[in-house]
Write an enzyme that holds these catalytic residues in place. Structure first.
Site, short mmCIF file in Angstrom:
data_model
loop_
_atom_site.label_atom_id
_atom_site.label_comp_id
_atom_site.label_asym_id
_atom_site.label_seq_id
_atom_site.Cartn_x
_atom_site.Cartn_y
_atom_site.Cartn_z
N LYS A 9 80.02 66.70 24.80
CA LYS A 9 80.70 68.00 24.65
C LYS A 9 82.20 67.91 24.98
CE LYS A 9 76.64 70.91 25.55
NZ LYS A 9 76.16 72.10 26.30
N TYR A 49 73.85 76.84 17.31
CA TYR A 49 73.14 77.44 18.44
C TYR A 49 72.41 78.73 18.05
CZ TYR A 49 75.06 74.24 22.00
OH TYR A 49 75.35 73.15 22.78
N PHE A 57 75.10 84.23 27.14
CA PHE A 57 76.07 83.14 27.25
C PHE A 57 76.52 82.60 25.89
CE2 PHE A 57 71.76 81.39 27.67
CZ PHE A 57 71.74 80.44 26.66
N ARG A 86 66.09 64.14 27.55
CA ARG A 86 66.34 65.34 28.37
C ARG A 86 66.17 65.05 29.85
NH1 ARG A 86 67.16 70.31 25.91
NH2 ARG A 86 65.99 71.50 27.44
N THR A 92 69.94 71.56 32.75
CA THR A 92 71.07 72.25 32.13
C THR A 92 72.15 72.59 33.14
OG1 THR A 92 69.48 73.24 30.59
CG2 THR A 92 71.67 74.23 30.66
N ARG A 103 74.35 64.72 33.83
CA ARG A 103 74.88 66.04 34.17
C ARG A 103 75.19 66.16 35.66
NH1 ARG A 103 70.92 69.48 30.19
NH2 ARG A 103 72.35 69.76 28.44
N ASN A 113 78.67 71.37 30.55
CA ASN A 113 77.68 70.46 31.14
C ASN A 113 77.63 69.10 30.43
OD1 ASN A 113 76.34 71.33 28.87
ND2 ASN A 113 74.48 71.98 29.92
N HIS A 116 74.73 67.69 25.28
CA HIS A 116 73.62 68.48 24.74
C HIS A 116 72.57 67.49 24.26
CE1 HIS A 116 71.32 71.18 22.10
NE2 HIS A 116 71.36 70.18 21.24
N GLU A 127 68.72 69.31 14.03
CA GLU A 127 70.07 69.11 14.57
C GLU A 127 70.72 67.83 14.02
OE1 GLU A 127 69.82 69.50 18.85
OE2 GLU A 127 69.32 71.63 18.70
P1 CMP Z 1 72.75 72.87 25.73
O1 CMP Z 1 71.77 71.78 26.01
O2 CMP Z 1 73.90 72.54 24.85
O3 CMP Z 1 71.98 74.12 25.10
C1 CMP Z 1 72.47 75.45 25.22
C2 CMP Z 1 73.64 75.54 26.13
O4 CMP Z 1 73.96 76.83 26.59
C3 CMP Z 1 73.35 74.76 27.39
O5 CMP Z 1 73.33 73.37 27.13
C4 CMP Z 1 74.45 75.26 28.32
O6 CMP Z 1 75.65 74.52 28.15
C5 CMP Z 1 74.71 76.67 27.80
N1 CMP Z 1 74.35 77.69 28.76
C6 CMP Z 1 75.22 78.48 29.41
N2 CMP Z 1 74.57 79.33 30.19
C7 CMP Z 1 73.26 79.08 30.07
C8 CMP Z 1 72.08 79.63 30.65
N3 CMP Z 1 72.13 80.64 31.53
N4 CMP Z 1 70.89 79.12 30.29
C9 CMP Z 1 70.81 78.10 29.40
N5 CMP Z 1 71.91 77.54 28.80
C10 CMP Z 1 73.12 78.02 29.15
#
Ligand code: CMP
Length: 133
Positions: A9, A49, A57, A86, A92, A103, A113, A116, A127
């Site tokens: 990212k 997304y 968010f 993962r 996350t 992370r 973070n 992804h 994806e």
């Molecule tokens: P990612 O794995 O890219 O998938 C969705 C993204 O939303 C996640 O990582 C986070 O960077 C972002 N995000 C921000 N806030 C939240 C939240 N409360 N719960 C889950 N994802 C979040």
């Protein structure tokens, strides 16, 4: 072999962590099977997304994901790759991620973070298609 999509990212690209992140994957035995660098337009981020449509968010996430270059990668391994990846990258929220995960060690917060990874093998294929056609 199974495959999944990983994205380095904007926060990690900006902090020159592309090499560090790829090294961690390769050292752990994952194979990089495709890679590119690009910048998403906000509407592309929203399309990517789409599963998060309606979440509080989403706007911040799409703005952030289009704020700078990203590095999508196809990652391969034996077994259930999406699940292995993962676990490898950590939760996350970096504050809740296991020590030693990408992370926990590198990410800044829940939005920034650093990486992804697809959350199922079905989404991995969707994806991968999004970025690699
Ligand atoms: P990612 O794995 O890219 O998938 C969705 C993204 O939303 C996640 O990582 C986070 O960077 C972002 N995000 C921000 N806030 C939240 C939240 N409360 N719960 C889950 N994802 C979040």
């Amino acid at each position: 072999m199974g495959r999944t999509l990983v994205i380095i990212k904007p926060d990690a690209v900006e902090r020159h962590l592309i090499g560090e992140i790829i090294k961690r994957f390769e050292t752990a035995g994952f194979i990089v099977d495709g890679i590119k660098m690009l910048r998403l337009r906000p509407e592309d981020a929203r399309r990517f997304y789409a599963v998060h449509e309606g979440k509080p968010f989403l706007n911040e996430l799409c703005e952030y994901m289009s704020s700078g270059p990203i590095v999508p990668m196809i990652i391969k391994s034996d077994g259930e790759t999406f699940a292995r990846v993962r676990k490898f990258i950590g939760a996350t929220d970096p504050a809740k991620a296991e020590p030693g995960t990408i992370r926990r060690d590198l990410a800044i917060n829940m939005t920034k973070n650093s990486v992804h990874a697809s959350d199922s093998s079905e989404n991995a294929e969707i994806e991968i298609k999004f970025f690699f056609g």
